[in-house]
Design an enzyme around this catalytic site. Structure first.
Site, PDB file in Angstrom:
ATOM      1  N   VAL A  64       0.820  -1.228   0.000  1.00  0.00           N
ATOM      2  CA  VAL A  64       0.000   0.000   0.000  1.00  0.00           C
ATOM      3  C   VAL A  64       0.848   1.270   0.000  1.00  0.00           C
ATOM      4  O   VAL A  64       0.335   2.353  -0.298  1.00  0.00           O
ATOM      5  CB  VAL A  64      -0.991   0.042   1.195  1.00  0.00           C
ATOM      6  CG1 VAL A  64      -2.019  -1.069   1.100  1.00  0.00           C
ATOM      7  CG2 VAL A  64      -0.268   0.030   2.540  1.00  0.00           C
ATOM      8  N   TYR A 157       2.042   5.474  16.112  1.00  0.00           N
ATOM      9  CA  TYR A 157       0.743   4.854  15.814  1.00  0.00           C
ATOM     10  C   TYR A 157      -0.413   5.781  16.207  1.00  0.00           C
ATOM     11  O   TYR A 157      -1.340   5.998  15.423  1.00  0.00           O
ATOM     12  CB  TYR A 157       0.645   3.529  16.575  1.00  0.00           C
ATOM     13  CG  TYR A 157      -0.580   2.711  16.258  1.00  0.00           C
ATOM     14  CD1 TYR A 157      -0.744   2.141  15.002  1.00  0.00           C
ATOM     15  CD2 TYR A 157      -1.573   2.493  17.215  1.00  0.00           C
ATOM     16  CE1 TYR A 157      -1.865   1.373  14.712  1.00  0.00           C
ATOM     17  CE2 TYR A 157      -2.689   1.725  16.932  1.00  0.00           C
ATOM     18  CZ  TYR A 157      -2.835   1.165  15.677  1.00  0.00           C
ATOM     19  OH  TYR A 157      -3.942   0.406  15.393  1.00  0.00           O
TER      20      TYR A 157
HETATM   21  P1  NAD Z   1      -2.392  -7.878  11.230  1.00  0.00           P
HETATM   22  O1  NAD Z   1      -0.942  -7.590  11.422  1.00  0.00           O
HETATM   23  O2  NAD Z   1      -2.961  -9.113  11.831  1.00  0.00           O
HETATM   24  O3  NAD Z   1      -2.720  -7.912   9.659  1.00  0.00           O
HETATM   25  C1  NAD Z   1      -2.241  -6.926   8.801  1.00  0.00           C
HETATM   26  C2  NAD Z   1      -2.278  -7.415   7.364  1.00  0.00           C
HETATM   27  O4  NAD Z   1      -1.795  -6.327   6.546  1.00  0.00           O
HETATM   28  C3  NAD Z   1      -1.370  -8.611   7.093  1.00  0.00           C
HETATM   29  O5  NAD Z   1      -2.016  -9.546   6.247  1.00  0.00           O
HETATM   30  C4  NAD Z   1      -0.153  -7.982   6.392  1.00  0.00           C
HETATM   31  O6  NAD Z   1       0.524  -8.863   5.510  1.00  0.00           O
HETATM   32  C5  NAD Z   1      -0.803  -6.813   5.653  1.00  0.00           C
HETATM   33  N1  NAD Z   1       0.130  -5.706   5.358  1.00  0.00           N
HETATM   34  C6  NAD Z   1       1.056  -5.167   6.189  1.00  0.00           C
HETATM   35  N2  NAD Z   1       1.729  -4.199   5.574  1.00  0.00           N
HETATM   36  C7  NAD Z   1       1.216  -4.102   4.326  1.00  0.00           C
HETATM   37  C8  NAD Z   1       1.504  -3.281   3.208  1.00  0.00           C
HETATM   38  N3  NAD Z   1       2.488  -2.362   3.247  1.00  0.00           N
HETATM   39  N4  NAD Z   1       0.773  -3.433   2.076  1.00  0.00           N
HETATM   40  C9  NAD Z   1      -0.206  -4.388   2.009  1.00  0.00           C
HETATM   41  N5  NAD Z   1      -0.505  -5.199   3.036  1.00  0.00           N
HETATM   42  C10 NAD Z   1       0.185  -5.062   4.182  1.00  0.00           C
HETATM   43  O7  NAD Z   1      -3.153  -6.557  11.742  1.00  0.00           O
HETATM   44  P2  NAD Z   1      -4.601  -6.375  12.428  1.00  0.00           P
HETATM   45  O8  NAD Z   1      -4.443  -6.440  13.896  1.00  0.00           O
HETATM   46  O9  NAD Z   1      -5.603  -7.226  11.748  1.00  0.00           O
HETATM   47  O10 NAD Z   1      -4.886  -4.838  12.081  1.00  0.00           O
HETATM   48  C11 NAD Z   1      -5.517  -4.446  10.881  1.00  0.00           C
HETATM   49  C12 NAD Z   1      -5.823  -2.961  10.967  1.00  0.00           C
HETATM   50  O11 NAD Z   1      -6.654  -2.698  12.103  1.00  0.00           O
HETATM   51  C13 NAD Z   1      -4.590  -2.071  11.134  1.00  0.00           C
HETATM   52  O12 NAD Z   1      -4.764  -0.875  10.416  1.00  0.00           O
HETATM   53  C14 NAD Z   1      -4.578  -1.815  12.630  1.00  0.00           C
HETATM   54  O13 NAD Z   1      -3.895  -0.624  12.973  1.00  0.00           O
HETATM   55  C15 NAD Z   1      -6.065  -1.697  12.915  1.00  0.00           C
HETATM   56  N6  NAD Z   1      -6.437  -1.932  14.308  1.00  0.00           N
HETATM   57  C16 NAD Z   1      -6.190  -3.115  14.915  1.00  0.00           C
HETATM   58  C17 NAD Z   1      -6.563  -3.287  16.239  1.00  0.00           C
HETATM   59  C18 NAD Z   1      -6.342  -4.586  16.965  1.00  0.00           C
HETATM   60  O14 NAD Z   1      -6.553  -4.617  18.189  1.00  0.00           O
HETATM   61  N7  NAD Z   1      -5.932  -5.648  16.318  1.00  0.00           N
HETATM   62  C19 NAD Z   1      -7.175  -2.241  16.927  1.00  0.00           C
HETATM   63  C20 NAD Z   1      -7.404  -1.036  16.276  1.00  0.00           C
HETATM   64  C21 NAD Z   1      -7.038  -0.889  14.959  1.00  0.00           C
END
Ligand code: NAD
Length: 253
Positions: A64, A157
């Site tokens: 991305v 973050y």
């Molecule tokens: P995760 O690490 O489990 O999954 C992230 C996915 O994004 C992975 O499949 C990874 O390969 C892909 N990815 C990483 N960098 C990338 C790039 N440069 N281009 C394309 N793909 C890429 O993360 P998650 O916990 O599922 O979080 C997903 C989103 O939700 C994030 O934006 C995170 O900040 C947000 N979020 C998560 C939580 C939580 O508690 N898990 C809470 C609030 C917000």
């Protein structure tokens, strides 16, 4: 009004975690799902699961942070399925380090993925969405963009997710005239691989987080599906520029 039958949706970071959960939920409501991820093995596995639901799916390699990747992926979806109706800007990372010790390169890396990545994909989705005068962009922010979670230090973050929220509001105001709605989801603690690892590394800190959460537990990834379906579908046709907070009550206490 919640039906997504025939809608074409692109989910970034759809290979695991929240992206995967939302992709499956959206597919169950009838949407075709394209997954953009740097990890093709994961994306392909999710694409097969989605096809077994009975809709179409594409696994597309892409970073991305790379503008050409963003444009190529959006074009691939339009070439394959005719249009792009919904973009879920989900790919994101966080790092934890005291502000005074955070290397600028790491601070920039978080911004590149979480903020610039969302902007790059939103721009790539603009043309096909504006052409059909309909589109919904869903940015995955975080409650960290609204309030500072304690005790973990994560200046990059928190500030990046606050930027995602203002990106959401600004694009919503600019693109309403094209029929494009732009909203954000701000999840609290959700049980995806990064949070599961933090729970394993420091169970005491995890218990402290849960004590600050009125519902007393973290969310399952599948508990974001409803918000994603709502924002992707006509059920939210008059909603734009706003943030749905899904956090077990964390920010109300
Ligand atoms: P995760 O690490 O489990 O999954 C992230 C996915 O994004 C992975 O499949 C990874 O390969 C892909 N990815 C990483 N960098 C990338 C790039 N440069 N281009 C394309 N793909 C890429 O993360 P998650 O916990 O599922 O979080 C997903 C989103 O939700 C994030 O934006 C995170 O900040 C947000 N979020 C998560 C939580 C939580 O508690 N898990 C809470 C609030 C917000």
């Amino acid at each position: 009004i919640f039906s997504l039958t025939g809608r074409n949706i692109l989910v970034t970071g759809g290979g695991r975690g929240l992206g995967k959960a939302m992709a499956l939920g959206l597919a169950r409501y009838g949407a075709n799902i394209a997954l953009m991820d740097i990890n093709m093995d994961l994306a392909q596995q999710v694409a097969s699961e989605i096809e077994s639901i009975g809709v179409r799916s594409l696994a597309l390699r892409g970073d991305v942070t790379n503008e050409q990747d963003g444009e190529r992926v959006a074009e691939t979806v339009v070439d394959a399925w005719g249009n792009l109706d919904v973009l879920v800007n989900n790919a994101g990372i966080s790092i934890q380090a005291p502000a005074e010790e955070t290397p600028l390169a790491e601070f920039k890396r978080v911004y590149e993925i979480d903020v610039y990545g969302s902007f790059i994909l939103a721009k790539a989705a603009f043309r096909p969405m504006a052409r059909q005068r309909r589109g919904s962009i869903i940015n995955i922010a975080s409650i960290c963009g609204l309030t500072v979670l304690v005790p973990q230090p994560q200046v990059a973050y928190n500030s990046a997710k606050a930027a995602v929220i203002m990106l959401t509001k600004t694009l919503a105001a600019e693109w309403a005239r094209y029929g494009i709605r732009v909203n954000a989801i701000a999840p609290g603690y959700m049980l995806t691989p990064p949070v599961l690892k933090m729970r394993e590394d420091d169970p005491q800190r995890y218990e402290y987080w849960m004590s600050l959460t009125p519902m007393g537990r973290a969310g399952e990834p599948s508990e974001l599906e409803g918000a994603a379906i709502y924002l992707a579908s006509d059920a939210s046709s008059y909603m734009t520029g706003n943030v749905l907070v899904i956090d077990g009550g964390y920010t109300c206490s």
